[in-house]
Structure formats: C-alpha cells, structure tokens
Motif scaffolding. Structure first.
Motif, PDB file in Angstrom:
ATOM      1  N   THR A 256     -12.961  -5.082  27.497  1.00 41.36           N
ATOM      2  CA  THR A 256     -13.175  -5.114  26.064  1.00 41.36           C
ATOM      3  C   THR A 256     -11.951  -5.767  25.344  1.00 41.36           C
ATOM      4  O   THR A 256     -11.038  -5.909  26.124  1.00 41.36           O
ATOM      5  CB  THR A 256     -13.797  -3.882  25.531  1.00 41.36           C
ATOM      6  OG1 THR A 256     -13.953  -3.853  24.174  1.00 41.36           O
ATOM      7  CG2 THR A 256     -12.456  -2.629  25.274  1.00 41.36           C
ATOM      8  N   GLY A 257     -12.132  -6.038  24.187  1.00 47.84           N
ATOM      9  CA  GLY A 257     -11.139  -6.492  23.290  1.00 47.84           C
ATOM     10  C   GLY A 257     -11.285  -7.776  22.642  1.00 47.84           C
ATOM     11  O   GLY A 257     -12.220  -7.876  22.460  1.00 47.84           O
ATOM     12  N   SER A 258     -10.291  -8.385  21.995  1.00 47.05           N
ATOM     13  CA  SER A 258     -10.233  -9.421  20.884  1.00 47.05           C
ATOM     14  C   SER A 258      -9.141 -10.036  20.830  1.00 47.05           C
ATOM     15  O   SER A 258      -8.348 -10.242  21.737  1.00 47.05           O
ATOM     16  CB  SER A 258     -10.992  -8.740  19.594  1.00 47.05           C
ATOM     17  OG  SER A 258     -11.419  -9.626  18.798  1.00 47.05           O
ATOM     18  N   HIS A 259      -8.560 -10.131  19.467  1.00 52.91           N
ATOM     19  CA  HIS A 259      -7.342 -10.687  19.237  1.00 52.91           C
ATOM     20  C   HIS A 259      -6.641 -10.128  18.000  1.00 52.91           C
ATOM     21  O   HIS A 259      -7.029  -9.693  17.174  1.00 52.91           O
ATOM     22  CB  HIS A 259      -7.735 -12.256  19.017  1.00 52.91           C
ATOM     23  CG  HIS A 259      -8.460 -12.349  17.649  1.00 52.91           C
ATOM     24  ND1 HIS A 259      -7.902 -12.535  16.407  1.00 52.91           N
ATOM     25  CD2 HIS A 259      -9.800 -12.280  17.486  1.00 52.91           C
ATOM     26  CE1 HIS A 259      -8.813 -12.783  15.416  1.00 52.91           C
ATOM     27  NE2 HIS A 259     -10.059 -12.492  16.006  1.00 52.91           N
TER      28      HIS A 259
ATOM     29  N   ARG B   6      -2.929 -15.415   5.229  1.00 51.37           N
ATOM     30  CA  ARG B   6      -3.487 -14.512   4.503  1.00 51.37           C
ATOM     31  C   ARG B   6      -4.716 -13.898   4.911  1.00 51.37           C
ATOM     32  O   ARG B   6      -5.711 -13.840   4.000  1.00 51.37           O
ATOM     33  CB  ARG B   6      -3.448 -15.197   3.108  1.00 51.37           C
ATOM     34  CG  ARG B   6      -2.102 -15.798   2.532  1.00 51.37           C
ATOM     35  CD  ARG B   6      -2.166 -15.925   0.918  1.00 51.37           C
ATOM     36  NE  ARG B   6      -1.904 -14.452   0.406  1.00 51.37           N
ATOM     37  CZ  ARG B   6      -3.026 -14.090  -0.681  1.00 51.37           C
ATOM     38  NH1 ARG B   6      -3.939 -15.017  -0.926  1.00 51.37           N
ATOM     39  NH2 ARG B   6      -2.968 -12.760  -1.212  1.00 51.37           N
ATOM     40  N   ALA B   7      -4.752 -13.263   5.977  1.00 48.36           N
ATOM     41  CA  ALA B   7      -5.872 -12.637   6.396  1.00 48.36           C
ATOM     42  C   ALA B   7      -6.231 -11.310   5.899  1.00 48.36           C
ATOM     43  O   ALA B   7      -5.143 -10.623   5.383  1.00 48.36           O
ATOM     44  CB  ALA B   7      -5.826 -12.706   7.970  1.00 48.36           C
ATOM     45  N   GLY B   8      -7.416 -10.730   6.159  1.00 46.56           N
ATOM     46  CA  GLY B   8      -7.547  -9.190   5.915  1.00 46.56           C
ATOM     47  C   GLY B   8      -7.084  -8.627   7.574  1.00 46.56           C
ATOM     48  O   GLY B   8      -6.320  -9.041   8.255  1.00 46.56           O
ATOM     49  N   ALA B   9      -7.066  -7.285   7.278  1.00 45.86           N
ATOM     50  CA  ALA B   9      -6.501  -6.424   8.439  1.00 45.86           C
ATOM     51  C   ALA B   9      -7.381  -6.207   9.660  1.00 45.86           C
ATOM     52  O   ALA B   9      -7.050  -5.567  10.633  1.00 45.86           O
ATOM     53  CB  ALA B   9      -6.169  -4.927   7.797  1.00 45.86           C
ATOM     54  N   LEU B  10      -8.601  -6.403   9.535  1.00 43.06           N
ATOM     55  CA  LEU B  10      -9.703  -6.036  10.553  1.00 43.06           C
ATOM     56  C   LEU B  10      -9.979  -7.060  11.655  1.00 43.06           C
ATOM     57  O   LEU B  10     -10.504  -6.950  12.698  1.00 43.06           O
ATOM     58  CB  LEU B  10     -11.032  -5.714   9.684  1.00 43.06           C
ATOM     59  CG  LEU B  10     -10.725  -4.541   8.816  1.00 43.06           C
ATOM     60  CD1 LEU B  10     -12.093  -4.353   8.006  1.00 43.06           C
ATOM     61  CD2 LEU B  10     -10.602  -3.288   9.356  1.00 43.06           C
ATOM     62  N   ASP B  11     -10.341  -8.540  11.244  1.00 46.07           N
ATOM     63  CA  ASP B  11     -10.597  -9.460  12.032  1.00 46.07           C
ATOM     64  C   ASP B  11      -9.945  -9.603  13.422  1.00 46.07           C
ATOM     65  O   ASP B  11      -8.638  -9.623  13.438  1.00 46.07           O
ATOM     66  CB  ASP B  11     -10.357 -10.971  11.439  1.00 46.07           C
ATOM     67  CG  ASP B  11     -11.025 -12.056  12.010  1.00 46.07           C
ATOM     68  OD1 ASP B  11     -11.169 -12.041  13.262  1.00 46.07           O
ATOM     69  OD2 ASP B  11     -10.755 -13.230  11.646  1.00 46.07           O
ATOM     70  N   GLY B  12     -10.567  -9.113  14.364  1.00 46.24           N
ATOM     71  CA  GLY B  12      -9.870  -9.197  15.807  1.00 46.24           C
ATOM     72  C   GLY B  12      -9.081  -7.874  15.952  1.00 46.24           C
ATOM     73  O   GLY B  12      -9.558  -7.176  17.010  1.00 46.24           O
TER      74      GLY B  12
ATOM     75  N   VAL C  15     -17.332  -6.622  26.551  1.00 44.68           N
ATOM     76  CA  VAL C  15     -18.132  -6.422  25.166  1.00 44.68           C
ATOM     77  C   VAL C  15     -17.105  -6.549  24.327  1.00 44.68           C
ATOM     78  O   VAL C  15     -15.768  -5.947  24.470  1.00 44.68           O
ATOM     79  CB  VAL C  15     -18.554  -4.790  25.290  1.00 44.68           C
ATOM     80  CG1 VAL C  15     -19.071  -4.433  24.005  1.00 44.68           C
ATOM     81  CG2 VAL C  15     -19.654  -4.730  26.409  1.00 44.68           C
ATOM     82  N   GLU C  16     -17.309  -7.241  23.203  1.00 39.28           N
ATOM     83  CA  GLU C  16     -16.287  -7.473  22.054  1.00 39.28           C
ATOM     84  C   GLU C  16     -16.922  -6.630  20.875  1.00 39.28           C
ATOM     85  O   GLU C  16     -17.897  -7.027  20.396  1.00 39.28           O
ATOM     86  CB  GLU C  16     -16.064  -8.984  22.065  1.00 39.28           C
ATOM     87  CG  GLU C  16     -14.960  -9.101  20.857  1.00 39.28           C
ATOM     88  CD  GLU C  16     -14.586 -10.483  20.605  1.00 39.28           C
ATOM     89  OE1 GLU C  16     -15.027 -11.472  21.517  1.00 39.28           O
ATOM     90  OE2 GLU C  16     -13.720 -10.834  19.812  1.00 39.28           O
ATOM     91  N   LEU C  17     -15.973  -5.860  20.163  1.00 40.56           N
ATOM     92  CA  LEU C  17     -16.324  -5.512  19.250  1.00 40.56           C
ATOM     93  C   LEU C  17     -15.720  -6.003  17.835  1.00 40.56           C
ATOM     94  O   LEU C  17     -14.553  -6.210  17.997  1.00 40.56           O
ATOM     95  CB  LEU C  17     -16.077  -3.817  19.112  1.00 40.56           C
ATOM     96  CG  LEU C  17     -16.039  -2.945  17.757  1.00 40.56           C
ATOM     97  CD1 LEU C  17     -17.505  -2.890  17.181  1.00 40.56           C
ATOM     98  CD2 LEU C  17     -15.473  -1.579  17.889  1.00 40.56           C
ATOM     99  N   HIS C  18     -16.556  -6.292  16.880  1.00 42.56           N
ATOM    100  CA  HIS C  18     -15.863  -7.170  15.630  1.00 42.56           C
ATOM    101  C   HIS C  18     -16.730  -6.979  14.531  1.00 42.56           C
ATOM    102  O   HIS C  18     -17.818  -6.551  14.352  1.00 42.56           O
ATOM    103  CB  HIS C  18     -15.987  -8.599  16.308  1.00 42.56           C
ATOM    104  CG  HIS C  18     -15.106  -9.782  15.631  1.00 42.56           C
ATOM    105  ND1 HIS C  18     -15.092 -10.240  14.342  1.00 42.56           N
ATOM    106  CD2 HIS C  18     -14.084 -10.139  16.133  1.00 42.56           C
ATOM    107  CE1 HIS C  18     -14.144 -10.878  14.051  1.00 42.56           C
ATOM    108  NE2 HIS C  18     -13.182 -11.084  15.045  1.00 42.56           N
ATOM    109  N   ILE C  19     -15.851  -7.220  13.552  1.00 43.21           N
ATOM    110  CA  ILE C  19     -16.646  -7.298  11.881  1.00 43.21           C
ATOM    111  C   ILE C  19     -17.315  -8.427  12.080  1.00 43.21           C
ATOM    112  O   ILE C  19     -17.224  -9.500  12.676  1.00 43.21           O
ATOM    113  CB  ILE C  19     -15.395  -7.190  11.002  1.00 43.21           C
ATOM    114  CG1 ILE C  19     -14.559  -8.478  10.910  1.00 43.21           C
ATOM    115  CG2 ILE C  19     -14.909  -6.070  10.892  1.00 43.21           C
ATOM    116  CD1 ILE C  19     -13.704  -8.710   9.594  1.00 43.21           C
TER     117      ILE C  19
END
Ligand SMILES: [Zn+2]
Length: 421
Positions: free
Chosen positions: A92-95, A101-107, A199-203
C-alpha cells in the motif's frame, strides 16, 4: 512480544483491530508543517530540501512502526513488515511530494495510514502470511519533474530507470543529482518488491462523495484522457468594414466548436467530461476579425469506447468546419487509455467496508494516481474518502477526521485480509 503466527488467530484478532486516530491526526499535521507558508499551504516539490525533510520524517515513523526501511534507485521509500513467508508482499502507499501551496492530505494520507497499518501489526504482535510494504513513491505530482507518477512509472517500466534518473526540471536540476543531494539515491532495484496486490488510499479530490455524504468510494479505475491542440485558420480583416456574411472568422468558429464539443459531453456523456482550458485568438485585437484561433481540448472518460467516440465526434466536427471554408488542424498532445482496477479486489474492499458498517459507492478516479501504474503489475484498487467541497491541490483541502479514520481502518482490514492469504 511473541508474534502470533496462526492465520486463524489473525482473523479472529482482525475484528477488533483499529488504527490510532490521534496518532494519525498528529502525524498528518506534523508532516503538513514541512514546507508550510503563512497563508496555510505547504510546498514540498519532489526532491527539494523540503521533500527530504518530509521523507526523513516518514522514514522515522516507518522505523518506529518496526518496519525495515529501504530505498530504491529512483528514490521510492519502502517500509517492509516481515511476514511468515517470502511470498510476494501486499503493498500500500502513495506519495508525499506536493504541488505548490498544497493541502496536507493529498498522498500523505495514504502513506501515513499505511504506517498505521504497520504500527498496529507491531503493537499487537501480529505476523500475517505475506510481508506488508508501505511505499512512498517519488515525484507523483510531476510539479517539478515531468512525467508525473515517476517512481511507480519506473516500477511499471513505462519509463526506463536511466531515462528517469536523467530527467531535468525547468530549474535545471537533474533527478539523479537531486536524489544524491538529499540522500535518497538508494541501491535497491525498483523491481525487488513487486507486490502480490496493491491498494492505495487517497482523498477523492473531487466533489462526488462529499455531495452524496458517502464515506467511502471504491475506485474501479482511472479515467482515460485525450488531450488536443486545435487550430483554425480563417482570414483576419477589418472589424468595421467586413460584412458578417463575408467573414472567415476563426474566432467564432473556434468558440462554436468548443461549445459544440462541451454540449455533446453534457447531453450525451461522450465523453464523460470535456474541457477547453486555453483559447488564443490572433491577431488578438478589438477591431480585427480573428484570422487564427487555437484552443486546447481535454477529453476524459473511464470507458475507452466513449473516449474513442468523442475523438471521432471531434474529427467529424473538424471536417465539417473545413467544408464550411475554414481550415482546421488538430494535434494530439497526450493520450492515456482508461485503467481498469481489479474486480475481485474492489469486491473485497466493499465486503470489508460492510463489516465496518461503512456505506460505499463505486466510482472512477478523475485524477492520476500511482495505483494506475501498479495496476500493470498486480491486482490493484483504490479507496477514496470524501474531499470537502471537492477542493484539492489547495490549502483549503479538507476531510473530516472521522472520515480519515474510517478510510484508514478500511485500509487496515483490507491489507490484513490480503496478507493472510
Ligand atoms: Zn495524490
């Protein structure tokens, strides 16, 4: 603590396994402070010093969760929790790289929830059959280096390792040099930990789950896209002296065509979404009939047939335009076929969500994700949680804590279930 080694006992224990919600919240906040600015965003472009600081934190948390940490030659970070067998692992995982100027959740959410999974295993002394690997992939966003999804793209052999290491950013920095500079030029082969399932969990990064008040999206695939540059040539002429019936106005022809394409998408769903994002008229003067118009077209659909149909509709519309006395040309800038995720894995995620009492809906992803590269290698699927008002790539990106916890618990169950086979 002794490691329980029977899968029956693991299954029995699974019923009351949950991630630590406060730890997840605190870590999302701590990682989100790296590269932050006073206006509430954070910027950790891939392989910058801010990215290094974020990576260092992730490595520390992986180690705290009892994982063996390794880094491959393209800088992907892996935390490996040992299993009872050497069978291909569950990944599992993401980036954790971001856009500006991003949010704190993406990846970050997917990576930190993955670390929670490992932490639960350690805290409970559980050892499933398969190893569990949490990955943080290099340069997912593509904000500094093109192409995006770079770490997973190398694993999927969509680009060679050598070509990836030689990529240069607009600021002149080269990936291989930057990896060495920040201390993440690993020695491991990117193909050493090829997983049994991913499996990737993401907003969601879109508005659907939030609008429907649905806690979980089971992602069946990533939509394909077809990007075009369309040029229309007419005749530039005086806006005062040229009668309407005698004009060859490239500007109105481009606007009419853009409207026709977006109306076709709106009324027939061919394709699912169509966007004209850039339009330039030449010579670009208030008192001149445009002699040339150029616009971009972004067509997207989770169904390949519909994407093809939209491309045919475009070709037909262009030939009608030519018949009307204007001259058109089209250039395809990029095309990615739709990605279809694993049906059984989607069903497994749904079943696990049901056991947790979480409602789900099937959906496709409008954004690109590392999972679409991993899908070329092994059964893959994604879990989405809602994005408040669909806002993402923005400091106002938000998901309620309870929804983040629910998604992480679903990831935990899904991964443990996969690892116990
Ligand atoms: Zn992302």
């Amino acid at each position: 603590m002794d490691r329980i080694s029977s899968s029956a006992r693991l299954a029995a224990a699974q019923a009351d396994l949950f991630i630590d919600p406060r730890r997840l919240d605190a870590r999302l906040e701590e990682l989100g402070r790296i590269g932050h600015d006073e206006r509430g965003g954070r910027t950790r472009l891939a392989l910058t010093s801010e990215d290094k600081d974020g990576r260092d934190l992730v490595v520390r948390w992986l180690q705290e969760a009892g994982a063996r940490v390794c880094v491959d030659r393209i800088g992907n970070i892996y935390g490996v929790s040992e299993g009872r067998s050497d069978a291909p692992p569950i990944m599992t995982g993401s980036h954790i790289d971001t856009v500006a100027r991003a949010g704190a959740l993406d990846g970050c959410y997917g990576v930190l929830a993955g670390i929670e999974v490992l932490q639960v295993l350690r805290d409970r002394g559980l050892c499933p059959n398969r190893r569990i690997v949490v990955a943080a992939f290099t340069n997912e966003e593509g904000a500094r280096f093109t192409p995006d999804l770079l770490g997973s793209r190398v694993i999927a052999k969509d680009i060679s390792l050598e070509a990836a290491l030689a990529l240069a950013a607009r600021d002149g920095a080269v990936i291989g040099d930057e990896l060495r500079r920040i201390g993440y030029a690993g020695e491991m082969s990117p193909w050493e930990l090829l997983p049994h399932a991913f499996v990737e969990l993401h907003i969601e990064q879109g508005p659907i789950l939030d609008a429907e008040q649905m806690p979980i999206g089971v992602v069946e695939g990533v939509q394909g896209h077809s990007w075009w540059r369309i040029t229309i040539e007419g005749t530039a002429n005086h806006a005062g002296t040229t009668p309407m019936r005698m004009r060859r106005d490239a500007g109105t022809a481009a606007m009419a065509l853009a409207l026709r394409l977006s109306e076709h998408a709106r009324t027939h769903g061919i394709p699912d979404v169509a966007t004209v994002g850039v339009m330039k008229l030449e010579p670009g003067s208030i008192n001149v009939v445009p002699g040339r118009a150029e616009f971009t077209l972004d067509l997207r659909d989770p169904r390949d047939e519909a994407l093809h149909a939209a491309e045919q509709f475009l070709a037909q519309a262009l030939s009608e335009l030519d018949a009307s006395g204007l001259r058109s040309s089209s250039q395809q800038l990029s095309r990615h076929p739709a990605v279809v995720f694993d049906r059984q894995l989607c069903a497994l995620i749904e079943a696990q969500a049901k056991e947790l009492g979480l409602a789900t809906r099937r959906m496709s992803s409008g954004a690109s994700h590392d999972a679409q590269m991993m899908a070329r290698l092994c059964p893959t699927a994604m879990i989405f949680v809602p994005s408040s008002k669909g806002i993402s790539h923005n400091p106002r990106e938000h998901t309620d804590a309870s929804q983040l916890h629910a998604g992480a618990n679903l990831l935990l169950r899904t991964v443990l279930r996969l690892a116990s086979d």
